[in-house]
Write an enzyme that holds these catalytic residues in place. Structure first.
Site, PDB file in Angstrom:
ATOM      1  CG  ASP A 176      -2.060   0.969   1.088  1.00  0.00           C
ATOM      2  OD1 ASP A 176      -2.402   1.325  -0.061  1.00  0.00           O
ATOM      3  OD2 ASP A 176      -2.618   1.388   2.117  1.00  0.00           O
ATOM      4  CG  ASN A 199      -8.041  -2.023  -4.849  1.00  0.00           C
ATOM      5  OD1 ASN A 199      -7.119  -2.824  -4.639  1.00  0.00           O
ATOM      6  ND2 ASN A 199      -8.283  -1.029  -4.010  1.00  0.00           N
TER       7      ASN A 199
HETATM    8  C1  IPE Z   1      -5.284  -2.708  -0.042  1.00  0.00           C
HETATM    9  O1  IPE Z   1      -5.001  -1.375  -0.276  1.00  0.00           O
HETATM   10  C2  IPE Z   1      -5.308  -3.458  -1.324  1.00  0.00           C
HETATM   11  C3  IPE Z   1      -4.004  -3.598  -1.994  1.00  0.00           C
HETATM   12  C4  IPE Z   1      -2.834  -3.242  -1.518  1.00  0.00           C
HETATM   13  C5  IPE Z   1      -4.047  -4.213  -3.273  1.00  0.00           C
HETATM   14  P1  IPE Z   1      -6.155  -0.276  -0.349  1.00  0.00           P
HETATM   15  O2  IPE Z   1      -5.475   1.017  -0.557  1.00  0.00           O
HETATM   16  O3  IPE Z   1      -7.165  -0.675  -1.345  1.00  0.00           O
HETATM   17  O4  IPE Z   1      -6.767  -0.378   1.113  1.00  0.00           O
HETATM   18  P2  IPE Z   1      -7.771   0.598   1.860  1.00  0.00           P
HETATM   19  O5  IPE Z   1      -8.895   0.882   0.925  1.00  0.00           O
HETATM   20  O6  IPE Z   1      -7.016   1.843   2.185  1.00  0.00           O
HETATM   21  O7  IPE Z   1      -8.175  -0.126   3.099  1.00  0.00           O
HETATM   22  C1  IPE Z   2      -1.662   0.231  -3.320  1.00  0.00           C
HETATM   23  O1  IPE Z   2      -1.427   1.588  -3.345  1.00  0.00           O
HETATM   24  C2  IPE Z   2      -1.902  -0.342  -4.683  1.00  0.00           C
HETATM   25  C3  IPE Z   2      -3.281  -0.768  -4.939  1.00  0.00           C
HETATM   26  C4  IPE Z   2      -4.258  -0.755  -4.084  1.00  0.00           C
HETATM   27  C5  IPE Z   2      -3.574  -1.264  -6.269  1.00  0.00           C
HETATM   28  P1  IPE Z   2      -2.624   2.630  -3.343  1.00  0.00           P
HETATM   29  O2  IPE Z   2      -3.011   2.911  -4.745  1.00  0.00           O
HETATM   30  O3  IPE Z   2      -3.710   2.179  -2.457  1.00  0.00           O
HETATM   31  O4  IPE Z   2      -1.908   3.915  -2.726  1.00  0.00           O
HETATM   32  P2  IPE Z   2      -2.505   4.899  -1.650  1.00  0.00           P
HETATM   33  O5  IPE Z   2      -2.895   4.064  -0.455  1.00  0.00           O
HETATM   34  O6  IPE Z   2      -3.668   5.594  -2.250  1.00  0.00           O
HETATM   35  O7  IPE Z   2      -1.361   5.811  -1.346  1.00  0.00           O
HETATM   36 MG    MG Z   3      -4.111   2.427  -0.455  1.00  0.00          MG
END
Ligand code: IPE
Ligand code: IPE
Ligand code: MG
Length: 254
Positions: A23, A71
């Site tokens: 993340d 997502n």
């Molecule tokens: C969790 O990250 C999913 C992945 C790393 C693929 P998110 O960014 O989607 O999580 P939330 O929504 O902040 O909980």
């Molecule tokens: C994790 O990084 C990757 C996916 C969930 C695909 P994020 O895209 O959630 O990055 P932040 O949490 O918004 O910084």
């Molecule tokens: Mg995230």
């Protein structure tokens, strides 16, 4: 510098199965005044680093959360870039995985992906299916609740077909139908990006996993950070419901 070697040289202290919630890509890019997509692209380097470090260190299974079932709710343009990136990375990296004797698999509901991507995934899984140095599982369109539901559905079908009795259903049976049950138990669950939550990842499998949270954003989480997480794991006392005294006594006996 703290490495696993300096903290504990016991080979048993190395986790056999590590999972990572990767993340913080979006924030990493935004901090540099760039679009979120730049962060996703930069994150690929961290994936490569962690895969090769895990393999070098002797980790048996590495499970990466790449795309959650939630997502899909992101802006369509971001989802589409993530799908393209997945396709691109898979094409570019599969040979390297194979050369390094790594078995690759995707866990999650693949039916929502394009036929082309589904085919790419199947090809990569087929090519690497006999490799045995490490299993790399990528969780894509994965949700822990989905996993438990799909296992329940399979068991219900067996019951309806008369192949099992309802009274046969127990944790062991459910476990056998959950993803990753053929791998060592999940030992260590890492989350980058500073949040303290599981975001519907390996709900069932994480029952006795050790958690490691770091503020590092995913594109900054490289080999050294991964080794730090392993070192932290090696210093934990895992009690599995027992008392500390019982655990110490049984380690001394071994
Ligand atoms: C969790 O990250 C999913 C992945 C790393 C693929 P998110 O960014 O989607 O999580 P939330 O929504 O902040 O909980
Ligand atoms: C994790 O990084 C990757 C996916 C969930 C695909 P994020 O895209 O959630 O990055 P932040 O949490 O918004 O910084
Ligand atoms: Mg995230």
């Amino acid at each position: 510098m703290t490495t696993i070697d300096t903290l504990n040289s016991e080979p048993t202290a190395l986790p056999q199965h590590v999972a990572i919630i990767m993340d913080g890509n979006g924030r990493w890019a935004q901090l540099q005044g760039k679009g979120r997509v730049v962060g996703h692209k930069a994150g690929v380097e961290s994936v490569r680093d962690c895969v090769s470090t895990a393999r070098e260190m002797g980790v048996k299974a590495l499970t990466l959360f790449a795309f959650s079932s939630e997502n899909w709710q992101r802006p369509a343009a971001e989802v589409s870039v993530l799908m393209d990136l997945f396709m691109f990375v898979l094409t570019r990296e599969v040979k390297r995985l194979h050369k390094n004797n790594i078995r690759f698999q995707v866990i999650g509901d693949k039916s929502r992906f394009s036929t082309k991507l589904q085919q790419k995934i199947t090809d990569a899984e087929q090519l690497t299916k006999n490799n045995d140095a490490m299993v790399l599982s990528v969780a894509a369109n994965y949700g822990g609740r989905w996993d438990i539901a799909q296992a329940s559905k399979k068991i219900a079908q067996l019951a309806v077909a008369g192949e099992i009795n309802v009274s046969d259903i127990d944790e062991h049976m459910l476990n056998n139908h959950i993803n990753l049950s053929n791998l060592p138990e999940l030992d260590l669950l890492i989350r980058t990006g500073g949040d303290f939550r599981i975001s519907n990842f390996l709900l069932w499998q994480a029952a006795y996993a050790e958690f490691y949270f770091t503020d590092k954003l995913w594109p900054d989480f490289k080999a050294e950070s991964f080794k730090q997480a392993l070192a932290s794991f090696s210093a934990r006392e895992r009690r599995f419901g027992k008392t500390g005294e019982q655990v110490n006594l049984s380690t001394k006996k071994d």
